[in-house]
Design a protein around this motif. Structure first.
Motif, PDB file in Angstrom:
ATOM      1  N   ALA A 181      14.697   8.790   8.221  1.00 24.60           N
ATOM      2  CA  ALA A 181      13.476   9.191   8.918  1.00 24.60           C
ATOM      3  C   ALA A 181      12.891  10.442   8.282  1.00 24.60           C
ATOM      4  CB  ALA A 181      13.777   9.436  10.401  1.00 24.60           C
ATOM      5  N   LEU A 182      13.734  11.452   8.008  1.00 29.13           N
ATOM      6  CA  LEU A 182      13.248  12.705   7.442  1.00 29.13           C
ATOM      7  C   LEU A 182      12.647  12.493   6.054  1.00 29.13           C
ATOM      8  CD1 LEU A 182      12.940  15.727   7.773  1.00 29.13           C
ATOM      9  CD2 LEU A 182      15.253  16.018   6.860  1.00 29.13           C
ATOM     10  N   LYS A 183      13.270  11.647   5.243  1.00 32.28           N
ATOM     11  CA  LYS A 183      12.726  11.349   3.912  1.00 32.28           C
ATOM     12  C   LYS A 183      11.326  10.750   4.021  1.00 32.28           C
ATOM     13  CE  LYS A 183      17.192  10.553   1.627  1.00 32.28           C
ATOM     14  NZ  LYS A 183      18.080   9.545   0.987  1.00 32.28           N
ATOM     15  N   ASP A 184      11.156   9.795   4.965  1.00 31.07           N
ATOM     16  CA  ASP A 184       9.836   9.177   5.130  1.00 31.07           C
ATOM     17  C   ASP A 184       8.812  10.178   5.653  1.00 31.07           C
ATOM     18  OD1 ASP A 184      10.432   6.728   4.139  1.00 31.07           O
ATOM     19  OD2 ASP A 184      10.568   5.694   6.062  1.00 31.07           O
ATOM     20  N   PHE A 185       9.220  11.047   6.589  1.00 31.78           N
ATOM     21  CA  PHE A 185       8.291  12.049   7.128  1.00 31.78           C
ATOM     22  C   PHE A 185       7.825  12.998   6.020  1.00 31.78           C
ATOM     23  CE2 PHE A 185      10.450  11.607  11.528  1.00 31.78           C
ATOM     24  CZ  PHE A 185       9.583  10.585  11.876  1.00 31.78           C
ATOM     25  N   ASN A 233       0.852  -1.192   0.000  1.00 30.18           N
ATOM     26  CA  ASN A 233       0.000   0.000   0.000  1.00 30.18           C
ATOM     27  C   ASN A 233       0.890   1.245   0.000  1.00 30.18           C
ATOM     28  OD1 ASN A 233      -2.079   1.820   0.259  1.00 30.18           O
ATOM     29  ND2 ASN A 233      -3.013   0.846   2.037  1.00 30.18           N
ATOM     30  N   PRO A 234       1.513   1.546  -1.143  1.00 35.86           N
ATOM     31  CA  PRO A 234       2.524   2.612  -1.183  1.00 35.86           C
ATOM     32  C   PRO A 234       1.963   4.022  -0.994  1.00 35.86           C
ATOM     33  CG  PRO A 234       2.100   1.750  -3.385  1.00 35.86           C
ATOM     34  CD  PRO A 234       1.371   0.857  -2.437  1.00 35.86           C
ATOM     35  N   ASP A 235       0.664   4.203  -1.129  1.00 38.02           N
ATOM     36  CA  ASP A 235       0.066   5.540  -1.009  1.00 38.02           C
ATOM     37  C   ASP A 235      -0.442   5.839   0.395  1.00 38.02           C
ATOM     38  OD1 ASP A 235       0.526   6.073  -3.698  1.00 38.02           O
ATOM     39  OD2 ASP A 235      -1.371   5.155  -4.302  1.00 38.02           O
ATOM     40  N   ASN A 236      -0.165   4.970   1.345  1.00 35.21           N
ATOM     41  CA  ASN A 236      -0.618   5.186   2.722  1.00 35.21           C
ATOM     42  C   ASN A 236       0.449   5.983   3.482  1.00 35.21           C
ATOM     43  OD1 ASN A 236      -1.343   4.905   5.523  1.00 35.21           O
ATOM     44  ND2 ASN A 236      -2.648   3.185   4.927  1.00 35.21           N
ATOM     45  N   GLY A 237       0.165   7.271   3.705  1.00 34.71           N
ATOM     46  CA  GLY A 237       1.124   8.138   4.380  1.00 34.71           C
ATOM     47  C   GLY A 237       1.410   7.721   5.806  1.00 34.71           C
ATOM     48  N   ASP A 238       0.412   7.131   6.475  1.00 36.09           N
ATOM     49  CA  ASP A 238       0.619   6.705   7.862  1.00 36.09           C
ATOM     50  C   ASP A 238       1.651   5.585   7.955  1.00 36.09           C
ATOM     51  OD1 ASP A 238      -1.262   8.426   9.226  1.00 36.09           O
ATOM     52  OD2 ASP A 238      -2.829   7.287   8.223  1.00 36.09           O
ATOM     53  N   TYR A 239       1.691   4.720   6.939  1.00 30.87           N
ATOM     54  CA  TYR A 239       2.692   3.654   6.937  1.00 30.87           C
ATOM     55  C   TYR A 239       4.103   4.252   6.835  1.00 30.87           C
ATOM     56  CZ  TYR A 239      -0.992   0.152   6.092  1.00 30.87           C
ATOM     57  OH  TYR A 239      -2.083  -0.660   6.199  1.00 30.87           O
ATOM     58  N   LEU A 240       4.251   5.235   5.962  1.00 31.56           N
ATOM     59  CA  LEU A 240       5.560   5.876   5.812  1.00 31.56           C
ATOM     60  C   LEU A 240       5.946   6.637   7.079  1.00 31.56           C
ATOM     61  CD1 LEU A 240       5.170   7.015   2.134  1.00 31.56           C
ATOM     62  CD2 LEU A 240       7.166   5.797   2.999  1.00 31.56           C
ATOM     63  N   TYR A 241       4.967   7.269   7.706  1.00 31.81           N
ATOM     64  CA  TYR A 241       5.262   7.969   8.960  1.00 31.81           C
ATOM     65  C   TYR A 241       5.709   6.969  10.027  1.00 31.81           C
ATOM     66  CZ  TYR A 241       4.646  10.526  13.311  1.00 31.81           C
ATOM     67  OH  TYR A 241       4.855  11.097  14.537  1.00 31.81           O
ATOM     68  N   GLU A 258       3.428  14.554   2.287  1.00 29.13           N
ATOM     69  CA  GLU A 258       2.906  14.775   0.935  1.00 29.13           C
ATOM     70  C   GLU A 258       1.695  13.886   0.661  1.00 29.13           C
ATOM     71  OE1 GLU A 258       6.139  14.038  -1.672  1.00 29.13           O
ATOM     72  OE2 GLU A 258       7.358  15.728  -0.946  1.00 29.13           O
ATOM     73  N   LEU A 259       1.687  12.698   1.261  1.00 28.48           N
ATOM     74  CA  LEU A 259       0.576  11.764   1.057  1.00 28.48           C
ATOM     75  C   LEU A 259      -0.603  12.045   1.990  1.00 28.48           C
ATOM     76  CD1 LEU A 259       2.589   8.439   0.590  1.00 28.48           C
ATOM     77  CD2 LEU A 259       1.275   9.672  -1.151  1.00 28.48           C
ATOM     78  N   GLY A 260      -0.454  13.056   2.857  1.00 31.24           N
ATOM     79  CA  GLY A 260      -1.599  13.465   3.673  1.00 31.24           C
ATOM     80  C   GLY A 260      -1.588  13.003   5.109  1.00 31.24           C
ATOM     81  N   SER A 261      -0.487  12.447   5.596  1.00 29.31           N
ATOM     82  CA  SER A 261      -0.424  12.026   7.001  1.00 29.31           C
ATOM     83  C   SER A 261      -0.387  13.275   7.894  1.00 29.31           C
ATOM     84  CB  SER A 261       0.819  11.169   7.257  1.00 29.31           C
ATOM     85  OG  SER A 261       1.020  10.983   8.644  1.00 29.31           O
ATOM     86  N   SER A 262      -1.427  13.458   8.711  1.00 27.53           N
ATOM     87  CA  SER A 262      -1.491  14.641   9.577  1.00 27.53           C
ATOM     88  C   SER A 262      -0.383  14.606  10.629  1.00 27.53           C
ATOM     89  CB  SER A 262      -2.868  14.726  10.258  1.00 27.53           C
ATOM     90  OG  SER A 262      -3.142  13.549  11.002  1.00 27.53           O
TER      91      SER A 262
END
Length: 668
Positions: free
Chosen positions: A644-648, A621-629, A653-657
């Protein structure tokens, strides 16, 4: 026979010694009671009720909300249902680095060797004592053991109760408090942009007054009980003997009688109180907080004066309507007010107008963007049955933001006196009805609590919803028909006792309602990362609602995800990992299982396995910003700040609040 007096003297000495020793023991027993006590009674019955209540929540269907508790206790059938589980917390001299001693007493009807060995419990006479947290608690002192055992001898007031020894804790924290107050004196007076500037001296005095009150409180107790039909929430405050608080928490003989026994208002909110020392209460509050409020613009000395005209006895009700507040009340006046025919015109109304002006000024200082002209304004006088009627129009400011749609609640009050009553209502017609009621009121013995109130929650919620625009209310759902929440408060012998009572059926209805409201309010893009997924892309093209509630049995991957999340929430990551792997074995393409697996590995400090699992979740699920966070968070824990900074940044950008807030916070 003449020698009998010589035998009396030794007997009297022995009795005196016994009484002295007994008194010393009683005093010592109070000292050994833990500083904070948690009691849980009728455990098995309580767990059953919790499970039954959870049936109203569709999210927990198929699993027991109390499963973790039962697992932690290794079953509950061995625990004595007639005695309370006691958790005690003891502090030494409260300081920044001091850790409290915590232990629990578990009463049993039969021994449980597995429980004893697992938690390193100390055996007693039909009880175990366990240091807390499990596996991390220290040695249980004799002082703690005696305190827990002595506390267990006192029956619990309900299913659950928490008792805090306020005065004792303040005494133990005295050094830290004094250090804090000394540091406070050295600080700058503060924010000059504040509408009302409180200096460090003001804050210090406020804290000292709060501590002065706390030293007068022996114990504060909070608790909950459940009957066949109601949830009962109670609170008790026991004042120290002979303290100023103890003198206030006393009902005099007059409070056992009431004019309001037969007056039964029928509104959304109804209230009643018998007479009490209203003047003393106001004076106590003014002595401790009057200076602070005076600096804010409210002079409580004026309330002192007006309170002397009222006995504290009153009854009435109010309802929120589309056009504002509907209201009526009968208040009993003292003889000094009764002796002034123009009391409302010469005393009460001028005070109300002055008080309203001060509140308005205070509100406008705090909210410069939403100025209010005046909280109260006078309305035309009238006459009813030969009695002068005085009126005011009021408005209660709520919001200054225009997009909310509701800025204030308006109300009208019409006031008059008859005999020793002051009558207040929204209209003259309501006053006419109150006059008829007042003429029938007689002072009678009254066994009711000192104060009581009830609220029709269903009607109240519906009224508030109607007052808001549909866009602000957020839903077309109708509130369920609910009964009344009742509240009572009483005082006796230095004790203040309060109690809320809510019908269990109403709680179930509200759980079901908010569950439906939550479902109705969720739209595209609002799903959470724990929602069940399907491994086949075919399902992604079909209606999401078809797969919103998968079967929660052991053949379902979501069943094991839910179970793993429950265990991880309560800190058992090792068990959670086992259940997430079970979910993956059933459906290897369910990304939320890998995500939660990664978080549990991170909780154990195994960052390599955590990142491997999170990589799997992101691949699926590459578009899930929460997973990347989540992966960025693990990289940060592992010391890899660059990754860490790259993932944040990508997560933001993907919408993780969460990621967006992190980027904003670190970029300042």
């Amino acid at each position: 026979m003449k020698r009998k007096p010589f035998f009396r003297i030794p007997c009297m000495i022995i009795i005196a010694i016994f009484l002295i020793c007994f008194s010393a023991y009683a005093a010592e027993n109070m000292k050994i009671q833990p500083d904070i006590i948690l009691k849980v009674s009728r455990l098995q019955q309580l767990l059953t009720i919790i499970d039954n209540m959870a049936v109203s929540d569709q999210n927990v269907t198929g699993q027991s909300p109390t499963m973790f508790i039962k697992a932690m206790l290794q079953g509950t059938e061995w625990i004595d249902p007639d005695r309370s589980i006691i958790v005690g917390i003891n502090f030494n001299e409260l300081g920044r680095d001091d850790k409290p001693a915590i232990a629990a007493l578990i009463p049993f009807i039969e021994e449980n060797e597995s429980f004893k060995n697992t938690y390193n419990a100390v055996s007693g006479n039909n009880y175990y004592i366990v240091p807390l947290p499990p596996g991390q608690g220290g040695i249980i002192s004799d002082h703690m053991k005696v305190g827990l055992v002595s506390t267990s001898l006192v029956p619990g007031d309900g299913f659950f109760s928490l008792e805090i020894s306020a005065a004792k804790l303040v005494q133990k924290a005295d050094k830290q408090i004094q250090k804090f107050l000394m540091d406070l004196e050295k600080k700058n007076p503060g924010n000059k942009k504040a509408p009302v500037e409180l200096t460090s001296a003001d804050v210090k005095k406020l804290i000292q007054n709060l501590l002065h009150i706390a030293r007068q409180i022996e114990t504060i107790s909070l608790g909950m009980d459940i009957t066949k039909s109601d949830l009962v929430i109670f609170s008790d405050l026991n004042a120290m003997a002979k303290s100023d608080l103890a003198k206030l928490f006393v009902r005099n003989q007059d409070s056992r009688f009431s004019f309001m026994k037969t007056y039964k208002p029928d509104y959304q909110i109804n209230f009643k109180s018998n007479s009490y020392d209203l003047d003393g209460m106001i004076k106590f509050f003014n002595a401790n907080f009057g200076d602070i409020y005076k600096k804010l613009g409210l002079d409580f000395s004026s309330i002192d004066k007006i309170a002397s005209y009222f006995t504290g006895e009153m009854a009435g009700g109010m309802s929120f309507q589309d056009n504002g507040l509907d209201y009526e009340m009968i208040v009993v006046l003292t003889d000094s007010a009764k002796s002034e025919p123009a009391f409302i015109k010469t005393q009460y109304l001028p005070w109300v107008m002055d008080y309203g002006q001060k509140i308005t000024q205070l509100y406008n200082r705090q909210n410069p963007g939403g100025a209010v002209k005046n909280l109260f304004s006078k309305t035309a006088e009238s006459t009813i049955a030969g009695h002068n009627v005085y009126g005011i129009k009021g408005e209660i400011p709520l919001y200054t933001a225009t997009d909310i749609g509701l800025e204030k609640i308006e109300f009208n009050l019409r006031m008059m006196t008859i005999d020793n009553f002051m009558l207040t209502a929204s209209t003259d017609k309501q006053l006419e009805n109150l006059i008829q009621i007042a003429q029938t009121l007689q002072r009678k013995a009254d066994s009711d609590p000192l104060m009581k109130a009830d609220i029709d929650m269903g009607e109240y919620f519906e009224s508030v919803k109607k007052m808001l625009p549909q866009a602000a209310s957020g839903s077309d759902l109708n509130f369920p028909k609910l009964g009344r929440i009742s509240y009572t408060m009483d005082m006796t012998d230095g004790q203040l006792v309060g109690q809320y009572k809510i019908q269990l059926d109403d709680i179930k209805s509200m759980i079901s309602f908010f569950q439906k409201a939550s479902t109705a309010g969720s739209g595209p893009g609002r799903g959470n990362i724990y929602e069940p997924e399907s491994s086949s892309s075919r399902y992604q093209k079909e209606s999401h609602t078809q797969y919103k509630k998968p079967p929660l049995d052991e053949t379902s991957a979501q069943y094991w995800i839910n179970k793993g999340m429950l265990y991880s929430t309560y800190g058992s990551d090792s068990a959670a990992i086992k259940y997430f792997n079970k979910a993956i074995a059933i459906d290897p393409n369910i990304s939320s299982a890998y995500f939660n697996l990664g978080l549990s590995y991170a909780g154990q400090g195994d960052y390599k396995k955590a990142i491997d699992a999170l990589n799997q979740a992101i691949n699926l699920n590459p578009d899930n910003g929460d997973y990347l966070y989540g992966r960025g968070w693990v990289y940060q824990l592992d010391g890899d700040q660059s990754s860490a900074l790259k993932d944040f940044q990508k997560a933001a950008e993907l919408g993780s609040s969460d990621a967006q807030r992190y980027i904003q916070r670190t970029s300042r």
